[in-house]
Enzyme design. Structure first.
Site: not given
Ligand SMILES: *Cc1c(COP(=O)(O)O)cnc(C)c1O
Length: 200
Positions: A150
């Site tokens: 991210k």
């Molecule tokens: C990455 C993501 C999540 C979950 O995040 P994690 O840190 O992987 O648990 C939830 N919603 C969206 C849209 C994402 O891209």
């Protein structure tokens, strides 16, 4: 460090409270739903195009995810959101996909008209704004991911939920802290403790 980051994150996003956790954006979504009091018998509307955690977080708290269409924003279609609202609907989770904001103005209007809560899944839009206001601060709560794919990475897994609602914050706090609330700030809570998870 956790307390300081939470303070800075709330300030950055423009909410009263932030809560960071090790379970990623998924945990942030679950804690936000628990904070809103969502549970068995409730329906939560989610867009059909998203990462699975948007829907599985709803299942985790024992509620039913109901899929709605997306539009050209890649986010939730406000017209289909309104069509999918039933007497059991308690909340909606608009998702800001790939840094593109969903149509929050219309989504907030539909939610307000039907008296349902809004949880923004801002896991793919970390620090961006819609109409001059940061995503995550439009709804009753917002969720961010700091996983290794991210925009901001915590070096491993991590996430944050934000809200300006004291009740949602306190219940999310209890839920992320084993129900027993071990973190120092726990002494300031007014909400009763309940069975929960460990996402500290
Ligand atoms: C990455 C993501 C999540 C979950 O995040 P994690 O840190 O992987 O648990 C939830 N919603 C969206 C849209 C994402 O891209």
């Amino acid at each position: 460090e956790a307390d300081r980051f939470e303070q800075e994150w709330a300030q950055k996003i423009g909410t009263k409270y932030a809560l960071i956790m090790c379970g990623g954006g998924t945990a942030a979504l679950v804690c936000s739903l628990a904070g809103m009091g969502i549970g068995p018998g409730d329906e939560v509307i989610v867009p059909a195009y998203t990462w699975m955690a948007t829907a599985t977080s709803v299942l985790t708290v024992g509620a039913i995810p109901v899929l709605a269409e997306v539009d050209e924003t890649l986010g939730l279609n406000p017209d289909d959101l309104e069509r999918k609202i039933s007497p059991a609907t308690k909340a909606v989770i608009p998702v800001h996909m790939m840094g593109r904001p969903a149509n929050m103005e219309r989504i907030m209007a539909v939610a307000k008209k039907h008296g349902i809560k809004v949880l923004e899944d801002s896991c793919q839009m970390v620090g961006g704004s819609y109409k001059g206001k940061r995503t995550g601060s439009w709804g009753d709560a917002g969720a961010f991911s700091f996983n290794y794919y991210k925009i901001i990475s915590s070096g491993g897994e991590g996430g944050a939920m934000v809200t300006s609602d004291r009740e949602i914050f306190e219940r999310a706090f209890v839920y992320h802290d084993s129900g027993a609330a071990f973190r120092p700030k726990a002494s300031e809570l007014n909400e009763p403790i309940f069975v929960a998870q460990q996402y500290r």
